[in-house]
Scaffold this motif. Sequence first.
Motif, PDB file in Angstrom:
ATOM      1  N   LEU A   1       0.818  -1.142   0.281  1.00 28.63           N
ATOM      2  CA  LEU A   1      -0.288   0.163  -0.321  1.00 28.63           C
ATOM      3  C   LEU A   1       0.618   1.486   0.030  1.00 28.63           C
ATOM      4  O   LEU A   1       0.320   2.131  -0.680  1.00 28.63           O
ATOM      5  CB  LEU A   1      -0.695   0.039   1.030  1.00 28.63           C
ATOM      6  N   ILE A   2       2.233   1.603   1.110  1.00 31.36           N
ATOM      7  CA  ILE A   2       3.097   2.747   0.694  1.00 31.36           C
ATOM      8  C   ILE A   2       3.634   2.363  -0.601  1.00 31.36           C
ATOM      9  O   ILE A   2       3.768   3.720  -0.770  1.00 31.36           O
ATOM     10  CB  ILE A   2       3.736   2.102   1.954  1.00 31.36           C
TER      11      ILE A   2
ATOM     12  N   LEU B   1      -0.733  -1.877  -9.411  1.00 31.46           N
ATOM     13  CA  LEU B   1      -1.791  -3.372  -8.681  1.00 31.46           C
ATOM     14  C   LEU B   1      -2.696  -3.760  -9.374  1.00 31.46           C
ATOM     15  O   LEU B   1      -3.078  -5.336  -9.658  1.00 31.46           O
ATOM     16  CB  LEU B   1      -2.014  -3.110  -7.512  1.00 31.46           C
TER      17      LEU B   1
ATOM     18  N   VAL C   1      -8.553  -0.126  -3.372  1.00 33.03           N
ATOM     19  CA  VAL C   1      -6.985   0.193  -2.873  1.00 33.03           C
ATOM     20  C   VAL C   1      -6.553   1.278  -2.356  1.00 33.03           C
ATOM     21  O   VAL C   1      -5.530   1.061  -1.125  1.00 33.03           O
ATOM     22  CB  VAL C   1      -5.948  -0.497  -3.659  1.00 33.03           C
ATOM     23  N   ARG C   2      -6.601   2.084  -3.037  1.00 39.37           N
ATOM     24  CA  ARG C   2      -6.135   3.397  -2.874  1.00 39.37           C
ATOM     25  C   ARG C   2      -5.967   4.195  -1.285  1.00 39.37           C
ATOM     26  O   ARG C   2      -5.429   4.702  -0.235  1.00 39.37           O
ATOM     27  CB  ARG C   2      -6.725   4.520  -3.622  1.00 39.37           C
ATOM     28  N   THR C   3      -7.371   3.657  -1.106  1.00 31.97           N
ATOM     29  CA  THR C   3      -8.023   4.437   0.489  1.00 31.97           C
ATOM     30  C   THR C   3      -8.370   3.121   1.735  1.00 31.97           C
ATOM     31  O   THR C   3      -8.882   3.786   2.162  1.00 31.97           O
ATOM     32  CB  THR C   3      -9.489   5.065  -0.012  1.00 31.97           C
ATOM     33  N   PHE C   4      -7.594   1.711   1.483  1.00 30.84           N
ATOM     34  CA  PHE C   4      -7.723   0.897   2.097  1.00 30.84           C
ATOM     35  C   PHE C   4      -6.517   1.281   3.554  1.00 30.84           C
ATOM     36  O   PHE C   4      -5.888   1.442   3.723  1.00 30.84           O
ATOM     37  CB  PHE C   4      -6.970  -0.205   1.591  1.00 30.84           C
ATOM     38  N   GLU C   5      -7.575   0.500   4.592  1.00 32.26           N
ATOM     39  CA  GLU C   5      -7.054   1.627   6.091  1.00 32.26           C
ATOM     40  C   GLU C   5      -6.773  -0.118   6.278  1.00 32.26           C
ATOM     41  O   GLU C   5      -7.594  -1.352   6.219  1.00 32.26           O
ATOM     42  CB  GLU C   5      -7.668   1.912   7.275  1.00 32.26           C
TER      43      GLU C   5
ATOM     44  N   ALA D   1       2.583   1.335  -3.918  1.00 31.36           N
ATOM     45  CA  ALA D   1       2.590   0.758  -5.371  1.00 31.36           C
ATOM     46  C   ALA D   1       1.358   2.165  -5.296  1.00 31.36           C
ATOM     47  O   ALA D   1       0.576   2.178  -4.623  1.00 31.36           O
ATOM     48  CB  ALA D   1       1.811  -0.653  -5.189  1.00 31.36           C
ATOM     49  N   ASP D   2       1.219   2.204  -7.146  1.00 32.46           N
ATOM     50  CA  ASP D   2      -0.229   2.546  -6.825  1.00 32.46           C
ATOM     51  C   ASP D   2      -0.927   2.500  -7.601  1.00 32.46           C
ATOM     52  O   ASP D   2      -0.499   1.089  -7.905  1.00 32.46           O
ATOM     53  CB  ASP D   2       0.824   3.459  -8.422  1.00 32.46           C
ATOM     54  N   PRO D   3      -2.508   2.454  -6.688  1.00 31.24           N
ATOM     55  CA  PRO D   3      -2.905   1.426  -6.817  1.00 31.24           C
ATOM     56  C   PRO D   3      -3.902   1.300  -8.854  1.00 31.24           C
ATOM     57  O   PRO D   3      -3.648  -0.169  -8.691  1.00 31.24           O
ATOM     58  CB  PRO D   3      -4.489   2.621  -6.249  1.00 31.24           C
TER      59      PRO D   3
END
Lengths: 589, 253
Positions: free
Chosen positions: A394-395, A402, A583-587, A397-399
């Motif tokens: 997540l840190i 992925l 993916v971009r906002t996954f916490e 890769a560009d979503p």
Amino acid sequence: MAERGWPRHGLSIGLFEFRRTLRSLGRSKRQLIGGLAGSGLPTLGILIAWYFLRGNVPAGFNPADYAVAGMRGQVTVAWLFTIFLVAQRSGSIRPRIDAQSLMLTTVSTRSATVGLWVAETLRVLAYVGTPVILGALAITDLLGTPGVLLTVPLATVLFVASAVTVGSLCGYLAVLAVARIPFVARYKTWLAGSISLLVVAVVFGAQTVIDVDPLLEVLAYVPVGWLIDLAALGTAVQANATLAAVGAAVALGVVVAGGRAIELTTERFWYATPVSPAGTETPSHVGDEADGHWLDDALTAGLSPFPSPAFGPRPTARVATMTVLHTVRNPQRLTILMLPIFVALGPLLGSGVGADGVSVTVAIGAVALLSWLPGGVFALNPLGDQQAVLPTTLIAADPRALVHGIALAGFVYGGPLVVVLTVIAGVAASLSISTVVTLTALAAALAVIAAPICLAVGVILPRFSAISVGQADEVLPPRLSAVIASLALVTLPGGYLASLVVAPETAQTLLAGVVGWLPALVLELASSLLSLPLSGTSAWFAALGERITGVETATFQYGMTGLLATSGVILALAGYRYTVRTVRTFELA
Amino acid sequence: MAPTAIRTRNLRKEYGTTVAVDDVDFAVPEGTIYGFLGPNGAGKTTTMQMLTGLTTPTSGSGTVAGVSLDDRDGLRPHIGYLPEEPPLFEEVTAREQLSYIAGLRDCSGTAVEERIETLFDRLDLLDDIDTRISDYSKGMRQKVAFVQATFHNPAVVFLDEPTSGLDPRAARTLRTLITELTDNGTTVFLSTHILPVVEELADTVGVLYEGSLVAEASPQELARQADESGAGSLEDAFLELTADDPMAAETHG
């Protein structure tokens, strides 16, 4: 050397392990439902049959008119199948005893081996025990033959014990080979996959293509099959007492001799220093000063000799390659995909393959299933598949990289397979060349659409925790609900599109039936049985069915194709956007 | 005064009714090491996840390398993160793992390769670079994860228990590498329970307790606060700051 009292220790370990299994059932809803379905449905069937036959046994029915000779081969088939299942379990889920270091410094290998064998035998008996005992009780009650209360359980225990022995031995031998032979360690994925495919091919082939009677006649000579004679001894059914005795003796012999063989195998496996599967995994040219840039080659080299799906921008290519490598080295995660595929494949082949060869049903089914397969294999758990690496992914890769990479893996590996197999299915079904070409293009297009749909389903229904216990803790398959949901979203419309190509009139009638006549029938029945005022609604649905069949076939064909294709593209685009956003906002929790 | 690499304002994270991080404010100058201490469950990992963009704050704000915490895409090129559990695939080799992460970061070229190889060499791992992670010990995994978090020369590195599982020699090498990172301008946010490591490396120490930042000073200053006679240590300060009952801390000390 086994310690004194090893039988008692082994039994104690086995009972303890079995109790652990029962407790884990209470914690795992999936396993509990599976267990109840597997054991409960036959139990229910027996209870229903018992209820209806009680006092209603046909007057002319005489058990002495029947013989078990014809069933011996089938018993052997069931025995072989049980061996296959047990071998898979002992080889993948329980190749070692839990808390091995503690156990092997406390008791002998023999005790631990016996413990595992007892536990597995009890697990299988728990699965089949209830229907077997109920069946014996029902026979006793219906036919007045109390002898079966002894013979049926005895035959069942011998059947299960011998199958567990041979299955465990096969499983342990397989893991020993992986631990000791570099070639097997390196290619275990492909070897295991080939064996599984072979078994499936034999099972389905036997069911659908070849005449199984001669095979069953041969298998009837396997002594374990004679346990059916033992089970039937307590009844008037014709059975051979000598064969029953021999069958029981052979089963016991298998347990004793197999048990010793298992002990020898586990002694070698549990104390062995496993060979590294990596070995020569990375070819020597990687890191070579002359070539340089091992950073770009390492993953590709890891896939060798298979081609790398490394196309496009570097991050995308690297995700695609890692996705395939991850799947190749972790094939167990695909096991869950096999269940719905086989569930669908069995009836499909059964209905579609006959003496005249492959029917169009198989071709349609092939398009539907094959187009789902690339997405199903690679894209159904995009976040969970990252395992512990998820924070770094997540840190780093560009979503979009992925998502593109995972989809690319499916296209590169699944695309050619979809095309080739669809062509084969079409040609085998004797379809015209133009139809085969259209079906192939359709399958390829569906595969492209299916990938983002599978990705979206995978992020909506992710799995982050391993579901298995013991040695299979690291296996992270997609969730079964994700598999089913993606199958429904892809294969149903996909299959319908294929049927619009191959048999548009049938497709038209099918739609009319599903959305018109079937609801009309149900409403009409409800109206007459429950006296509900639904006749008008029923008539409306019936008219809808008529209107659908009234449309000119070509118009219907193109209209429905356009509608479904447009819907699919919209769904795929929405799925893609949703996945990237998730993916971009996954916490992290 | 060096520019600020990390800054938070009233950073807060709630999980339902539980406040994991309670309005935390701090600023870390560029090129320094910030030791982040706290007992288990104090909220250190949650804070690090918010600073790396992996968890969204319930309220408050912050920047890392000048990028807002809610801009994960913007943060990506500037940070490296070593979580407590080494983020590695079991079934690949260290070389393949690094190739994957370097690819995700679109890093390539001889310079990057040489840097990775140098780090592996210094951590005594070069001979095992083609061994699968599943065959690695805990310490070896930790080393690979450290290289993975730092090979791209990020502006800010977040390290959660980086010396966990390392033998004394490897731990010393890692401490040297962390110091060298700051020599090159990297800011290190270091969370650990090994207080001598913080005492040796950190320029500033922040102590988090029950979600709140209860102290922030240099290790020497914190030790002095614990015992004005000058005989105190960072451990004394930590125990005092994180004790429910101050008398209990005294008996420990």
